[in-house]
Design an enzyme around this catalytic site. Structure first.
Site, short mmCIF file in Angstrom:
data_model
loop_
_atom_site.label_atom_id
_atom_site.label_comp_id
_atom_site.label_asym_id
_atom_site.label_seq_id
_atom_site.Cartn_x
_atom_site.Cartn_y
_atom_site.Cartn_z
N ASP A 16 0.82 -1.21 0.00
CA ASP A 16 0.00 0.00 0.00
C ASP A 16 0.86 1.26 0.00
O ASP A 16 1.79 1.40 0.80
CB ASP A 16 -0.91 -0.01 1.23
CG ASP A 16 -1.85 1.17 1.27
OD1 ASP A 16 -2.72 1.26 0.40
OD2 ASP A 16 -1.70 2.02 2.18
N GLU A 74 1.60 0.03 -4.85
CA GLU A 74 0.74 1.19 -5.14
C GLU A 74 1.63 2.41 -4.97
O GLU A 74 2.17 2.64 -3.89
CB GLU A 74 -0.44 1.28 -4.18
CG GLU A 74 -1.31 2.49 -4.47
CD GLU A 74 -2.24 2.88 -3.33
OE1 GLU A 74 -3.19 3.63 -3.58
OE2 GLU A 74 -2.00 2.45 -2.19
N ASP A 76 -2.96 4.20 -11.79
CA ASP A 76 -4.09 5.12 -11.56
C ASP A 76 -4.35 6.01 -12.77
O ASP A 76 -5.50 6.41 -13.00
CB ASP A 76 -3.83 5.97 -10.32
CG ASP A 76 -4.24 5.27 -9.04
OD1 ASP A 76 -4.87 4.20 -9.11
OD2 ASP A 76 -3.92 5.78 -7.95
N ASP A 78 -10.17 2.10 -3.53
CA ASP A 78 -9.93 3.52 -3.32
C ASP A 78 -10.85 4.38 -4.16
O ASP A 78 -11.45 5.35 -3.67
CB ASP A 78 -8.48 3.86 -3.67
CG ASP A 78 -7.55 3.76 -2.48
OD1 ASP A 78 -8.02 3.89 -1.34
OD2 ASP A 78 -6.34 3.53 -2.69
#
Length: 609
Positions: free
Chosen positions: A277, A314, A339, A410
């Site tokens: 994370d 991430e 993303d 998210d």
């Protein structure tokens, strides 16, 4: 028992499995380098006429480790630590089990007691994978690992290869996302504890599914975070609070704890990889960054076990070095979340262009993110107010090192209401989005329920037990979204049990339209990706996107296949570079005339030319 009888002087081997020192053989150890006194509290280990609890003094070695050897202690023994003259017993920072919650004593757990049936399992590579992100607490009404195991046939039928579990380590309360964890090695007891996780992994392996676990090393949750009382585990701040001490004084044992924890998940729970994370929040100025050190040790374990153990990061940096090999100056991560591609897809499908989505309103953003991975690749980001990212060398770095997704925890959960894309986008567009992800060179990720256009929201929720913290979380959430222009009434109370209940998947939807049609399409796309090697080919330099009509018409060039997507509401004629010979899959009824394909609005077609 005298002090001399309870002490062991065995030195701590920094590279040893972190299971040592947690009582399995009566040996207890805890790192508390700046404490003057540490006692081990044992519960219920006396004889029938003895005390229900007793304190055992511990001896400090030169490295700041406090140790005790206790005859008769072992699996099932409950214990805690008392620091200096503080009367509050604290759980073991490396606890393997917390049967009474994160504030209660730890329990000695023997990993070797579990009977595995996956001896023939050799793992699955990440290249060519389809990943399914799953939150144990809302995947089923029961919210347990055992209940999740009962739904594995759905995942096998869907065709995914990897299950990615959101964090399962211990956090305060029964329900939460898992990112407020405070004990990195203990499986959340309301989910079923450590053996329930092993049973799920064992069942997955029996069905050919690999299992990845989301781990959080960049911060601790706000309740039960006793780790800093033991030693200098944190230094400085990041977006979530104190930042892990990775490069300051006494940081060697801190780094070792992270590495040992990762190795223990992989070794003792038979997990097939980890998702790390928000690695951009790991502040680390060492010559060898923690992630490079971690990837080296995990690679060594993968060699020893004979199966792949990918690490997936991430990262908000848009830095291709994250996924470059260590020998090429990279961090050695097998992959990272992308993303930029999500944001470009979201804008193209929903039309939303507020906040960070504003950077992706350009019609070129989606084709660029598909072919080059990063839209911000050393270019200006209006949202950040600065240049951001660096370009990916598409001739050398395969697309399989980047996870592509229409949604994830998210991007849904950080919306005020936790509303899914399906609330704003018709099924036809959702299926177009799925085709763009599942026919791309990237590694696809599906968030649970997305495959049938689930309408259940997935908002932020928690169940902390401290009344002041409960109110603080409520008010903080309201202020956060009020600043973004949301009406306070639209923000669900994150501490209301009904908010968690609203997020539980409604499995009955899978049998009703339009959900069943969307599910059939996801199954067909995943099967087609597996059947046609050109669709899973990760080579970015052999992939092209032809866009038209302001980005509303897209053609993915995949070797001898063409994936035509019409994101517009009206039908469109799309001219191809060659006449299609075969229609492999379509969500509408395309009409083919020579090299022209008439594609209905909000539909896709996969053709062989």
């Amino acid at each position: 028992m005298s002090e001399s009888e309870t002490i062991t002087t065995t030195s701590h081997a920094s590279g040893a499995s972190a299971v040592t020192g947690r009582g399995v053989n009566g040996d207890f150890a805890v790192w508390a380098p700046h404490r003057e006194r540490v006692r081990l509290r044992l519960y219920g280990t006396g004889d029938a006429d003895g005390p229900a609890e007793r304190d055992v003094p511990m001896r400090r070695d030169d490295d700041g480790w406090w140790r005790a050897q206790v005859d008769g202690a072992g699996p099932g023994t409950e214990y805690a630590y008392l620091l200096d003259e503080d009367s509050q017993p604290l759980p073991d920072p490396r606890s393997l089990r917390q049967p009474h919650g994160v504030h209660g004593p730890s329990r000695v757990h023997d990993h070797a007691a579990f009977t595995w049936t996956d001896g023939a399992w050799t793992g699955r590579p990440l290249a060519g994978a389809v990943v399914y992100e799953l939150h144990v607490g809302t995947f089923t009404p029961q919210g347990t690992l055992r209940a999740a195991a009962e739904r594995l046939d759905h995942l096998v039928d869907l065709g995914v290869t990897h299950v990615e579990l959101m964090p399962v380590n211990a956090f305060d309360g029964a329900h939460g996302w898992g990112y407020d964890g405070v004990l990195w090695a203990a499986v959340h007891e309301p989910y079923g504890g450590p053996d329930a996780l092993k049973a799920l992994v064992d069942a997955c392996h029996g069905r050919g599914l690999a299992v990845l676990l989301d781990v959080v090393y960049n911060h601790l949750g706000p309740s039960g975070a006793y780790l800093p009382r033991f030693g200098p585990y944190f230094s400085g701040e990041n977006d979530w609070g104190p930042s892990l001490n990775l490069d300051g004084p006494d940081s060697d044992p801190v780094r070792r704890m992270v590495v040992d924890n990762a190795l223990d998940w992989l070794r003792h729970h038979h997990l097939d990889g980890l998702r790390l994370d928000a690695v951009h929040a790991l502040r680390d100025d060492r010559a060898t960054p923690l992630l490079a050190e971690l990837s080296e040790e995990v690679d060594a374990l993968a060699t020893a076990l004979g199966r792949p153990l990918p690490l997936i990061a991430e990262s908000d940096r848009n830095d291709p070095r994250t996924v470059l090999p260590r020998e090429a100056g990279g961090l050695g991560m097998a992959a990272q979340w992308s993303d930029d591609l999500h944001h470009a897809l979201h804008v193209a499908l929903t039309g939303e262009a507020h906040g960070y989505y504003a950077d992706f309103a350009d019609p070129d953003a989606l084709p660029a993110a598909l072919t080059r991975v990063f839209w911000h690749a050393g270019t200006h980001s209006g949202f950040r107010g600065r240049v951001h990212g660096a370009p990916v060398d598409t001739a050398r770095v395969p697309g399989s090192r980047f996870l592509a997704y229409l949604s994830n925890h998210d991007q849904i959960g950080n919306r005020a209401r936790g509303d899914r894309m399906g609330e704003h986008v018709p099924p036809g567009l959702l299926m177009c989005g799925a085709a763009l992800v599942l026919c791309s060179p990237h590694t696809p990720l599906v968030f649970m329920g997305e495959e049938w256009a689930a309408t259940t929201p997935w908002p932020f929720f928690a169940s902390f037990t401290d009344p002041e913290l409960v109110e603080g979380v409520r008010e903080g959430r309201r202020r956060e979204f009020a600043a973004l222009g949301w009406d306070e009434e639209e923000v669900p109370d994150p501490m209301d049990p009904a908010t968690r209940d609203s997020a539980v998947l409604d499995w009955s939807q899978t049998g009703h339209r339009p959900h069943a049609r969307v599910l059939d399409t996801y199954r067909a796309l995943i099967a087609l990706r597996r059947r046609e090697p050109e669709l899973s080919d990760p080579r970015l330099d052999r992939f092209a996107v032809v866009a038209g009509d302001g980005g509303r018409r897209l053609v993915l060039v995949r070797g001898g296949l063409r994936v035509v997507c019409n994101l517009g509401a009206d039908g469109a004629e799309v001219e191809l570079d060659a006449a299609p010979r075969e229609l492999l899959l379509a969500s509408g009824r395309p009409v083919i005339t020579g090299t022209t394909v008439d594609v209905p609005g909000e539909s896709f077609a996969v053709l062989r030319v």
